[in-house]
Write an enzyme that holds these catalytic residues in place. Sequence first.
Site, PDB file in Angstrom:
ATOM      1  N   CYS A   1       0.836  -1.215   0.000  1.00  0.00           N
ATOM      2  CA  CYS A   1       0.000   0.000   0.000  1.00  0.00           C
ATOM      3  C   CYS A   1       0.864   1.255   0.000  1.00  0.00           C
ATOM      4  O   CYS A   1       0.534   2.250  -0.661  1.00  0.00           O
ATOM      5  CB  CYS A   1      -0.914   0.016   1.218  1.00  0.00           C
ATOM      6  SG  CYS A   1      -2.066  -1.364   1.286  1.00  0.00           S
TER       7      CYS A   1
HETATM    8  C1  BEZ Z   1       0.485  -4.599   1.880  1.00  0.00           C
HETATM    9  O1  BEZ Z   1       0.128  -3.488   1.496  1.00  0.00           O
HETATM   10  O2  BEZ Z   1       1.647  -4.967   1.789  1.00  0.00           O
HETATM   11  C2  BEZ Z   1      -0.510  -5.524   2.501  1.00  0.00           C
HETATM   12  C3  BEZ Z   1      -1.674  -5.040   3.054  1.00  0.00           C
HETATM   13  C4  BEZ Z   1      -2.568  -5.912   3.648  1.00  0.00           C
HETATM   14  C5  BEZ Z   1      -2.318  -7.266   3.649  1.00  0.00           C
HETATM   15  C6  BEZ Z   1      -1.155  -7.735   3.058  1.00  0.00           C
HETATM   16  C7  BEZ Z   1      -0.251  -6.872   2.476  1.00  0.00           C
END
Ligand code: BEZ
Length: 211
Positions: free
Chosen positions: A45
């Site tokens: 994210c």
């Molecule tokens: C990420 O943005 O890396 C992420 C967010 C939620 C669950 C798994 C990964």
Amino acid sequence: MTVRLGDDAPDFTAETTQGTINFLDWKGDSWAILFSHPKDFTPVCTTELGAVAKLKPEFDRRGVKVIGLSVDEVGNHSEWEKDIEETQGAAVNFPLIADTDRKVSDLYDMIHPNANDTLTVRSVYIIGADNKVKLTLTYPASTGRNFDEILRVIDSLQLTAKFSVATPANWTDGNEVIIGSAVSDEAAKEKFPEGWRAEKPYLRYVPQPQG
Ligand code: BEZ
């Protein structure tokens, strides 16, 4: 609620990092992208929001407003934005919705319980100037989106809304386009007096119309 192509974009009022926003008032006559991410302070994210911030001038140039969303609080969004600027080299320059009560997530079906019953998946909604839904995309948490592809789709959507054409696989701005199948050869002669290149009677290419 399922949001499908051609539907009216559901309206809502939500708390964001830029204050309370009524979605359709904020959007006005522009196009808009509403996209969700699963969780603040997570790696994929972080890269996505930095990528969108860097592309903001490209969205602006196309008359597209951008708004992000997760179920985290505004305070978390604001704290996380500092990390995004530090690590991605771009300050978040668009509002982030704090959908703590999942009102917007439910309205747009951004929580897919068999993937995760509390966090939003990576949804994208492109909404036209007419407030209709033009594109929906859903990615899993583990796969960051390609926002250049979102720009490419916007170029196609805006072009095909204006001219009787469609865009072929992997088309990018400036390349040949396809005369829409609803356009007869008779009508095509009027619309494209310079002619076209036909590989099959139903597969007719013309240079990208300008203007
Ligand atoms: C990420 O943005 O890396 C992420 C967010 C939620 C669950 C798994 C990964």
